[in-house]
Design a protein around this motif. Structure first.
Motif, PDB file in Angstrom:
ATOM      1  N   UNK A 298       1.700  10.923   0.395  1.00 59.01           N
ATOM      2  CA  UNK A 298       2.208  10.157   1.520  1.00 59.01           C
ATOM      3  C   UNK A 298       1.162   9.216   2.101  1.00 59.01           C
ATOM      4  N   UNK A 299      -0.102   9.669   2.134  1.00 58.89           N
ATOM      5  CA  UNK A 299      -1.182   8.809   2.617  1.00 58.89           C
ATOM      6  C   UNK A 299      -1.370   7.607   1.707  1.00 58.89           C
ATOM      7  N   UNK A 300      -1.214   7.823   0.405  1.00 59.12           N
ATOM      8  CA  UNK A 300      -1.312   6.703  -0.535  1.00 59.12           C
ATOM      9  C   UNK A 300      -0.204   5.695  -0.267  1.00 59.12           C
ATOM     10  N   UNK A 301       1.004   6.197   0.004  1.00 64.75           N
ATOM     11  CA  UNK A 301       2.107   5.292   0.294  1.00 64.75           C
ATOM     12  C   UNK A 301       1.895   4.482   1.558  1.00 64.75           C
ATOM     13  N   UNK A 302       1.242   5.091   2.555  1.00 67.43           N
ATOM     14  CA  UNK A 302       1.047   4.410   3.829  1.00 67.43           C
ATOM     15  C   UNK A 302      -0.188   3.523   3.853  1.00 67.43           C
ATOM     16  N   UNK A 303      -1.207   3.843   3.040  1.00 68.15           N
ATOM     17  CA  UNK A 303      -2.470   3.111   3.112  1.00 68.15           C
ATOM     18  C   UNK A 303      -2.736   2.222   1.893  1.00 68.15           C
ATOM     19  N   UNK A 304      -2.352   2.661   0.712  1.00 64.03           N
ATOM     20  CA  UNK A 304      -2.645   1.910  -0.508  1.00 64.03           C
ATOM     21  C   UNK A 304      -1.527   0.922  -0.832  1.00 64.03           C
ATOM     22  N   UNK A 305      -0.275   1.376  -0.710  1.00 64.72           N
ATOM     23  CA  UNK A 305       0.859   0.507  -1.040  1.00 64.72           C
ATOM     24  C   UNK A 305       0.865  -0.793  -0.231  1.00 64.72           C
ATOM     25  N   UNK A 306       0.603  -0.758   1.096  1.00 65.71           N
ATOM     26  CA  UNK A 306       0.553  -2.036   1.833  1.00 65.71           C
ATOM     27  C   UNK A 306      -0.495  -3.002   1.304  1.00 65.71           C
ATOM     28  N   UNK A 307      -1.605  -2.478   0.780  1.00 65.30           N
ATOM     29  CA  UNK A 307      -2.628  -3.360   0.210  1.00 65.30           C
ATOM     30  C   UNK A 307      -2.145  -3.994  -1.088  1.00 65.30           C
ATOM     31  N   UNK A 308      -1.364  -3.244  -1.862  1.00 61.59           N
ATOM     32  CA  UNK A 308      -0.806  -3.800  -3.095  1.00 61.59           C
ATOM     33  C   UNK A 308       0.220  -4.881  -2.794  1.00 61.59           C
ATOM     34  N   UNK A 309       0.858  -4.795  -1.614  1.00 61.67           N
ATOM     35  CA  UNK A 309       1.874  -5.779  -1.227  1.00 61.67           C
ATOM     36  C   UNK A 309       1.310  -6.859  -0.304  1.00 61.67           C
ATOM     37  N   UNK A 310       0.004  -6.979  -0.250  1.00 61.10           N
ATOM     38  CA  UNK A 310      -0.608  -7.926   0.682  1.00 61.10           C
ATOM     39  C   UNK A 310      -0.191  -9.369   0.378  1.00 61.10           C
ATOM     40  N   UNK A 311       0.085  -9.684  -0.887  1.00 60.40           N
ATOM     41  CA  UNK A 311       0.524 -11.038  -1.234  1.00 60.40           C
ATOM     42  C   UNK A 311       1.914 -11.342  -0.679  1.00 60.40           C
ATOM     43  N   UNK A 312       2.632 -10.295  -0.289  1.00 65.15           N
ATOM     44  CA  UNK A 312       3.958 -10.473   0.307  1.00 65.15           C
ATOM     45  C   UNK A 312       3.898 -10.063   1.777  1.00 65.15           C
ATOM     46  N   UNK A 313       2.887 -10.574   2.474  1.00 71.41           N
ATOM     47  CA  UNK A 313       2.612 -10.126   3.843  1.00 71.41           C
ATOM     48  C   UNK A 313       3.819 -10.303   4.765  1.00 71.41           C
ATOM     49  N   UNK A 314       4.586 -11.392   4.567  1.00 65.40           N
ATOM     50  CA  UNK A 314       5.726 -11.649   5.443  1.00 65.40           C
ATOM     51  C   UNK A 314       6.847 -10.636   5.248  1.00 65.40           C
ATOM     52  N   UNK A 315       6.898 -10.031   4.055  1.00 72.21           N
ATOM     53  CA  UNK A 315       7.992  -9.101   3.759  1.00 72.21           C
ATOM     54  C   UNK A 315       7.503  -7.657   3.615  1.00 72.21           C
ATOM     55  N   UNK A 316       6.229  -7.438   3.932  1.00 72.03           N
ATOM     56  CA  UNK A 316       5.656  -6.118   3.701  1.00 72.03           C
ATOM     57  C   UNK A 316       6.350  -5.051   4.550  1.00 72.03           C
ATOM     58  N   UNK A 317       6.580  -5.338   5.834  1.00 68.79           N
ATOM     59  CA  UNK A 317       7.243  -4.375   6.703  1.00 68.79           C
ATOM     60  C   UNK A 317       8.703  -4.180   6.313  1.00 68.79           C
ATOM     61  N   UNK A 318       9.328  -5.218   5.745  1.00 72.18           N
ATOM     62  CA  UNK A 318      10.698  -5.093   5.261  1.00 72.18           C
ATOM     63  C   UNK A 318      10.747  -4.092   4.114  1.00 72.18           C
ATOM     64  N   UNK A 319       9.804  -4.213   3.158  1.00 70.37           N
ATOM     65  CA  UNK A 319       9.749  -3.269   2.047  1.00 70.37           C
ATOM     66  C   UNK A 319       9.477  -1.855   2.547  1.00 70.37           C
ATOM     67  N   UNK A 320       8.584  -1.768   3.525  1.00 74.31           N
ATOM     68  CA  UNK A 320       8.212  -0.459   4.049  1.00 74.31           C
ATOM     69  C   UNK A 320       9.406   0.208   4.740  1.00 74.31           C
ATOM     70  N   UNK A 321      10.126  -0.567   5.568  1.00 77.69           N
ATOM     71  CA  UNK A 321      11.299  -0.011   6.250  1.00 77.69           C
ATOM     72  C   UNK A 321      12.384   0.389   5.272  1.00 77.69           C
ATOM     73  N   UNK A 322      12.596  -0.424   4.239  1.00 76.60           N
ATOM     74  CA  UNK A 322      13.593  -0.106   3.221  1.00 76.60           C
ATOM     75  C   UNK A 322      13.219   1.173   2.483  1.00 76.60           C
TER      76      UNK A 322
END
Length: 336
Positions: free
Chosen positions: A283-307
């Motif tokens: 779970x920590x990897x999902x919360x801390x590492x995954x957002x870094x992998x999606x950094x190129x999609x910064x505008x949609x990062x929270x959308x992916x996270x909420x989904x």
């Protein structure tokens, strides 16, 4: 078994694909993961090593909260307050008295543990939403207190600079690789201790309280003491983690310990699997590492996270890597 749903073990228990994977992982996968973890900073860049360091810090915080939420079933949404107490204890004692960070590691844990005991004692009888609301209030009280700089100790909104560093045999821990091995070494120690606690009498007492507090009390378990012990131990581990965080970040301020941090920690425990140590790491990897992998999609990062959160709650409410006890309970509930 008919239909290829699963296999049974020697005592007739159903072996699901997850349990088969876990049993195989414990035999050959765990040494491979440890080996990859040791080699990783030797081949990765400093950026990803730093990401792994903060991942490890949040693993420690997730494990500390998992004791309270996963093992005992207490809703705590103010856990970052104890993280803050540990970090500020480190900064103040290091700046004012020149105390070594190695000594501050247990001292900060002790300070946060004592604070956890004092703050939890008058509210530990509360349950569910009531306890959750009170812990949110406690988190804000601690944050605002730090922000207002009582007695000129906390630096107010400017925070405090931590000038000291971890030193061992004349070597200073300061590079990302150094902190990587320090943090994940502490994770290994913490996991070992928590696994032993889970298998001990106190661990079983916590599980009994979580499953049915009234029945546990009727069987002679001091439920109030069990919950206070869990709250104190979880706060102490979070406080000790604050020492590492302060040494790594160098400058600490109240903005690092907002209510959102407590939300992130709560999500780590719930998404990973309540009561599951591997689940907290995942779970920590999902919360801390995954957002870094999606950094190129910064505008949609929270959308992916909420989904992802919504899909998890629909298709896998027990978490990414649930504990066996919680998985059994959920399956029994679905069958009723």
């Amino acid at each position: 078994m008919a239909g290829g749903v699963g296999r049974t073990d020697s005592v007739g228990r159903l072996k699901t694909p997850i349990s088969i994977f876990v049993s195989r992982l414990s035999k050959w996968g765990l040494p491979a993961i440890i080996g990859i973890g040791i080699i990783f900073p030797l081949v990765a860049g400093n950026y990803w090593i730093d990401v792994a360091v903060y991942w490890g810090i949040y693993v420690l915080l997730g494990l500390s909260l998992n004791i309270i939420v996963g093992e005992v079933g207490l809703f705590n949404m103010g856990h970052s307050a104890f993280f803050a107490i540990g970090a500020y204890t480190t900064a103040i004692l290091s700046e004012r008295f020149g105390v070594s960070l190695w000594l501050l590691l247990p001292l900060s844990g002790l300070a946060a543990g004592v604070a956890g005991y004092i703050l939890a004692k008058p509210i530990i009888h509360l349950r569910g939403d009531y306890l959750l609301i009170v812990t949110i209030g406690l988190n804000e009280i601690i944050r605002i207190t730090l922000l207002n700089n009582p007695w000129g100790l906390t630096g107010g909104p400017n925070g405090i600079i931590v000038l000291d560093q971890f030193r061992i045999f004349g070597y200073t821990i300061q590079s990302p690789m150094d902190f990587y091995y320090l943090v994940w070494g502490l994770v290994a120690i913490c996991v070992f201790v928590l696994v032993r606690i889970q298998q001990s009498r106190i661990g079983r007492c916590w599980n009994y309280v979580r499953e049915d507090e009234i029945a546990a009390e009727a069987m002679g378990i001091d439920t109030r003491w069990a919950k206070l012990a869990a709250f104190t131990l979880g706060a102490a581990i979070a406080g000790a983690t604050g020492t590492v965080f302060a040494a790594k970040l160098v400058v600490i301020s109240p903005e690092s310990f907002t209510f959102m941090e407590s939300v992130i920690l709560f999500c780590i425990v719930v998404l990973g699997g309540m009561g599951s140590i591997p689940g907290v790491i995942l779970g920590s990897a999902g919360m801390m590492v995954l957002p870094e992998l999606l950094r190129n999609f910064a505008q949609y990062r929270m959308l992916f996270f909420g989904l992802a959160l919504v899909l998890m709650m629909i298709f896998r409410p027990q978490g990414l890597w649930p504990s066996r006890r919680w998985t059994t309970i959920l399956r029994e509930g679905e069958g009723e």
